[in-house]
Scaffold this motif. Structure first.
Motif, PDB file in Angstrom:
ATOM      1  N   SER A 181      85.761  -8.134 -32.040  1.00 51.66           N
ATOM      2  CA  SER A 181      86.665  -7.162 -32.644  1.00 51.66           C
ATOM      3  C   SER A 181      87.900  -6.928 -31.777  1.00 51.66           C
ATOM      4  N   ALA A 182      87.706  -6.725 -30.497  1.00 53.87           N
ATOM      5  CA  ALA A 182      88.835  -6.499 -29.584  1.00 53.87           C
ATOM      6  C   ALA A 182      89.722  -7.727 -29.485  1.00 53.87           C
ATOM      7  N   LEU A 183      89.117  -8.902 -29.457  1.00 62.49           N
ATOM      8  CA  LEU A 183      89.910 -10.125 -29.362  1.00 62.49           C
ATOM      9  C   LEU A 183      90.737 -10.367 -30.616  1.00 62.49           C
ATOM     10  N   PHE A 184      90.163 -10.170 -31.793  1.00 59.79           N
ATOM     11  CA  PHE A 184      90.914 -10.364 -33.030  1.00 59.79           C
ATOM     12  C   PHE A 184      92.035  -9.330 -33.176  1.00 59.79           C
ATOM     13  N   ASN A 185      91.879  -8.158 -32.557  1.00 60.92           N
ATOM     14  CA  ASN A 185      92.952  -7.161 -32.576  1.00 60.92           C
ATOM     15  C   ASN A 185      94.154  -7.598 -31.744  1.00 60.92           C
ATOM     16  N   ARG A 186      94.013  -8.625 -30.940  1.00 61.12           N
ATOM     17  CA  ARG A 186      95.131  -9.161 -30.160  1.00 61.12           C
ATOM     18  C   ARG A 186      96.057 -10.028 -31.007  1.00 61.12           C
ATOM     19  N   ILE A 187      95.600 -10.438 -32.184  1.00 61.02           N
ATOM     20  CA  ILE A 187      96.462 -11.185 -33.104  1.00 61.02           C
ATOM     21  C   ILE A 187      97.404 -10.176 -33.745  1.00 61.02           C
TER      22      ILE A 187
ATOM     23  N   ALA B 231      95.882  -6.379 -43.961  1.00 55.79           N
ATOM     24  CA  ALA B 231      96.523  -6.682 -42.683  1.00 55.79           C
ATOM     25  C   ALA B 231      96.734  -8.181 -42.530  1.00 55.79           C
ATOM     26  N   TRP B 232      96.076  -8.971 -43.333  1.00 58.86           N
ATOM     27  CA  TRP B 232      96.176 -10.423 -43.224  1.00 58.86           C
ATOM     28  C   TRP B 232      97.215 -10.920 -44.219  1.00 58.86           C
ATOM     29  N   VAL B 233      98.494 -10.792 -43.846  1.00 56.62           N
ATOM     30  CA  VAL B 233      99.626 -11.174 -44.686  1.00 56.62           C
ATOM     31  C   VAL B 233     100.574 -12.020 -43.848  1.00 56.62           C
ATOM     32  N   MET B 234     101.146 -13.069 -44.453  1.00 61.21           N
ATOM     33  CA  MET B 234     102.133 -13.868 -43.717  1.00 61.21           C
ATOM     34  C   MET B 234     103.040 -14.626 -44.675  1.00 61.21           C
ATOM     35  N   GLN B 235     104.248 -14.917 -44.201  1.00 60.25           N
ATOM     36  CA  GLN B 235     105.162 -15.785 -44.934  1.00 60.25           C
ATOM     37  C   GLN B 235     104.650 -17.211 -44.772  1.00 60.25           C
ATOM     38  N   VAL B 236     104.672 -17.980 -45.862  1.00 56.95           N
ATOM     39  CA  VAL B 236     104.172 -19.358 -45.781  1.00 56.95           C
ATOM     40  C   VAL B 236     105.192 -20.399 -46.221  1.00 56.95           C
ATOM     41  N   SER B 237     106.348 -19.990 -46.764  1.00 56.91           N
ATOM     42  CA  SER B 237     107.354 -20.947 -47.213  1.00 56.91           C
ATOM     43  C   SER B 237     108.723 -20.279 -47.257  1.00 56.91           C
ATOM     44  N   PHE B 238     109.754 -21.094 -46.957  1.00 54.88           N
ATOM     45  CA  PHE B 238     111.140 -20.633 -47.093  1.00 54.88           C
ATOM     46  C   PHE B 238     111.689 -20.940 -48.485  1.00 54.88           C
ATOM     47  N   ALA B 239     111.380 -22.129 -49.004  1.00 52.54           N
ATOM     48  CA  ALA B 239     111.942 -22.561 -50.282  1.00 52.54           C
ATOM     49  C   ALA B 239     110.843 -23.196 -51.133  1.00 52.54           C
ATOM     50  N   PRO B 240     110.343 -22.496 -52.121  1.00 48.86           N
ATOM     51  CA  PRO B 240     110.701 -21.124 -52.477  1.00 48.86           C
ATOM     52  C   PRO B 240     110.083 -20.148 -51.481  1.00 48.86           C
ATOM     53  N   PRO B 241     110.612 -18.918 -51.408  1.00 50.17           N
ATOM     54  CA  PRO B 241     110.005 -17.938 -50.511  1.00 50.17           C
ATOM     55  C   PRO B 241     108.597 -17.581 -51.001  1.00 50.17           C
ATOM     56  N   MET B 242     107.628 -17.710 -50.105  1.00 52.08           N
ATOM     57  CA  MET B 242     106.237 -17.452 -50.476  1.00 52.08           C
ATOM     58  C   MET B 242     105.536 -16.643 -49.392  1.00 52.08           C
ATOM     59  N   ILE B 243     104.588 -15.834 -49.838  1.00 52.54           N
ATOM     60  CA  ILE B 243     103.744 -14.998 -48.985  1.00 52.54           C
ATOM     61  C   ILE B 243     102.296 -15.317 -49.329  1.00 52.54           C
ATOM     62  N   ALA B 244     101.434 -15.250 -48.322  1.00 56.42           N
ATOM     63  CA  ALA B 244      99.995 -15.392 -48.539  1.00 56.42           C
ATOM     64  C   ALA B 244      99.289 -14.169 -47.953  1.00 56.42           C
TER      65      ALA B 244
ATOM     66  N   PRO C 257     107.611  -1.123 -38.558  1.00 60.09           N
ATOM     67  CA  PRO C 257     106.358  -1.437 -39.251  1.00 60.09           C
ATOM     68  C   PRO C 257     105.122  -0.984 -38.470  1.00 60.09           C
ATOM     69  N   LEU C 258     104.121  -0.569 -39.201  1.00 60.13           N
ATOM     70  CA  LEU C 258     102.821  -0.216 -38.639  1.00 60.13           C
ATOM     71  C   LEU C 258     102.090  -1.506 -38.293  1.00 60.13           C
ATOM     72  N   LEU C 259     101.601  -1.597 -37.072  1.00 63.03           N
ATOM     73  CA  LEU C 259     100.832  -2.766 -36.651  1.00 63.03           C
ATOM     74  C   LEU C 259      99.346  -2.485 -36.785  1.00 63.03           C
ATOM     75  N   TYR C 260      98.594  -3.511 -37.124  1.00 64.27           N
ATOM     76  CA  TYR C 260      97.156  -3.377 -37.295  1.00 64.27           C
ATOM     77  C   TYR C 260      96.506  -2.842 -36.026  1.00 64.27           C
ATOM     78  N   SER C 261      96.969  -3.267 -34.871  1.00 60.01           N
ATOM     79  CA  SER C 261      96.396  -2.805 -33.603  1.00 60.01           C
ATOM     80  C   SER C 261      96.597  -1.305 -33.395  1.00 60.01           C
ATOM     81  N   GLN C 262      97.534  -0.696 -34.116  1.00 60.52           N
ATOM     82  CA  GLN C 262      97.785   0.743 -34.006  1.00 60.52           C
ATOM     83  C   GLN C 262      96.864   1.573 -34.909  1.00 60.52           C
ATOM     84  N   THR C 263      96.030   0.923 -35.697  1.00 61.28           N
ATOM     85  CA  THR C 263      95.155   1.640 -36.630  1.00 61.28           C
ATOM     86  C   THR C 263      93.774   1.909 -36.059  1.00 61.28           C
TER      87      THR C 263
END
Length: 161
Positions: free
Chosen positions: A6-12, A33-46, A143-149
């Motif tokens: 748990s502590a180690l994954f909070n370092r991501i 909390a597991w969100v990221m941009q995955v493409s510029f063209a077209p713009p995509m989020i996962a 932005p609120l960071l997951y490690s701050q929760t």
């Protein structure tokens, strides 16, 4: 087995978001909390989503969602939408219409209005890959960071020791 997982994954480093979905008059939202941009063209989020939850069913039915960025003063919002089984969960906060059928959280720092491209299996979750069709900044702040929760989501109990 990973000692102190748990502590180690909070370092991501990652933020905290509210994903909102709707299908007709049915609406729901959940904290992610597991969100990221995955493409510029077209713009995509996962993002990662529990395929057993009500929100996943609405996402599959409508094919649309919003990813709402929470600010550092939004811990109460993160906690609220992190709870399961809350009746009228959406009525506590203000929402506005986006371009898709999914609602936009008015208090968020920014939002991404998305249409679902596809999902794929990822262990006990699914990864939803979405094309961003609209986005905007709504409010200023950091932005609120997951490690701050801290252990808001009880995730430290999910790792097998």
């Amino acid at each position: 087995m990973i000692e102190n997982a748990s502590a180690l994954f909070n370092r991501i480093t990652h933020g905290v978001y509210v994903i909102a979905v709707a299908n007709g008059s049915e609406q729901n939202a959940f904290t992610a909390a597991w969100v990221m941009q995955v493409s510029f063209a077209p713009p995509m989020i996962a993002f990662s989503i529990n395929h057993g939850h009500y929100s996943y069913k609405l996402l599959q039915a409508s094919g649309a969602c919003t990813v709402n960025v929470l600010g550092q003063d939004h811990l109460a919002i993160a906690v609220h939408f992190g709870r399961s089984g809350v009746k009228k969960k959406m009525s506590t906060y203000r929402w506005q219409a986006g371009k898709t059928v999914a609602p936009v959280l008015s208090d968020s720092l920014a939002y991404f209005d998305c249409k679902l491209s596809h999902t794929t299996d990822a262990g006990d979750h699914k990864i939803a890959v979405c094309e961003v069709i609209d986005a905007a900044e709504l409010n200023t702040g950091w932005p609120l960071l997951y490690s701050q929760t801290d252990n808001m989501d009880g995730s430290s109990n999910l790792y097998k020791s």
